[in-house]
Design a protein around this motif. Sequence first.
Motif, short mmCIF file in Angstrom:
data_model
loop_
_atom_site.label_atom_id
_atom_site.label_comp_id
_atom_site.label_asym_id
_atom_site.label_seq_id
_atom_site.Cartn_x
_atom_site.Cartn_y
_atom_site.Cartn_z
N ARG A 103 -46.87 0.63 27.21
CA ARG A 103 -47.52 -0.49 27.01
C ARG A 103 -46.74 -1.76 26.66
O ARG A 103 -47.22 -2.95 26.06
N MET A 138 -45.23 -5.28 27.84
CA MET A 138 -45.58 -6.16 28.69
C MET A 138 -44.12 -6.85 29.31
O MET A 138 -43.35 -7.20 28.53
N ARG A 179 -46.05 -0.44 13.81
CA ARG A 179 -46.52 -0.11 15.15
C ARG A 179 -47.90 0.25 15.20
O ARG A 179 -48.49 0.10 16.16
N TYR A 180 -48.31 0.92 14.11
CA TYR A 180 -49.39 1.58 14.30
C TYR A 180 -50.14 1.35 12.71
O TYR A 180 -49.35 1.43 11.82
N LEU A 185 -55.38 -3.72 20.08
CA LEU A 185 -53.64 -3.73 20.15
C LEU A 185 -53.45 -4.99 20.15
O LEU A 185 -54.05 -5.99 20.91
N PHE A 230 -50.35 -7.73 20.16
CA PHE A 230 -49.27 -8.45 20.79
C PHE A 230 -48.68 -9.81 20.18
O PHE A 230 -49.37 -10.60 19.97
N PHE A 242 -42.37 -10.39 24.82
CA PHE A 242 -43.54 -9.69 24.16
C PHE A 242 -42.78 -8.68 23.04
O PHE A 242 -41.77 -8.09 23.51
N ASP A 252 -43.36 -5.08 20.99
CA ASP A 252 -43.91 -3.78 21.69
C ASP A 252 -45.41 -3.42 21.13
O ASP A 252 -45.97 -2.33 21.55
N GLY A 253 -46.12 -4.28 20.28
CA GLY A 253 -47.40 -3.92 20.14
C GLY A 253 -47.85 -3.19 18.85
O GLY A 253 -46.74 -2.73 18.27
N THR A 254 -48.91 -3.70 18.22
CA THR A 254 -49.32 -2.98 17.08
C THR A 254 -50.86 -2.60 17.37
O THR A 254 -51.54 -3.36 17.45
N ARG A 255 -50.87 -1.39 17.27
CA ARG A 255 -52.40 -0.44 17.23
C ARG A 255 -52.88 -0.49 15.85
O ARG A 255 -52.40 0.24 15.02
#
Lengths: 116, 113
Positions: free
Chosen positions: A43, A45, B9-10, B88, B90, B104, B106-109
């Motif tokens: 995931r 980017m 992250r989550y 999700l 970013f 970017f 790593d994203g947060t769910r």
Amino acid sequence: AQTVTQSQPEMSVQEAETVTLSCTYDTSENNYYLFWYKQPPSRQMILVIRQEAYKQQNATENRFSVNFQKAAKSFSLKISDSQLGDTAMYFCAFMNHHYNTDKLIFGTGTRLQVFP
Amino acid sequence: EAQVTQNPRYLITVTGKKLTVTCSQNMNHEYMSWYRQDPGLGLRQIYYSMNVEVTDKGDVPEGYKVSRKEKRNFPLILESPSPNQTSLYFCASSPYPPDQPQHFGDGTRLSIL
């Protein structure tokens, strides 16, 4: 309004073959920037390639190249010699730096599966 | 190492309970931005910031707040989360003007029950 359209939700290609992902956009501006981003299953980017609209020469990064057709507002991504690691979601994106707006607009993505 | 760091992250939470997702970058970038990613919709920009104390709405700002008190930090605040904000998320940064590639996180769910 500026929009980005990716008309192929999913595509597949055999390893070592070539695949082209399509992207069209709509804008009345003359100067802008286009990007392809890759999102693997991790995931993250990751930038694949960037194109400046005022440059007529198509951008190239190793196995990745674009076919930029400004009049047609088309920005397709060609992946040559596909590898298993190319399996990912691919997003086309548009940026128009204007004095009062700096939005980055993404398409809905194309999921690419590379088969052995 | 140049990076954009998002936390958590989550996260699973309940409707109405205020939450903040933090974002920090160590590249001295002027431009920072928040996106949400939903299946079939791609990434949509929520808010962006051109520099300290300068923010503007993206395409889907409803239900979100941001602040940019320091150059390196750009938190995303959900004052009263609702299930339709399950997504999700970013965070990204770049130099200004943002015609350069975005870096970017790593994203947060985020799941809101």
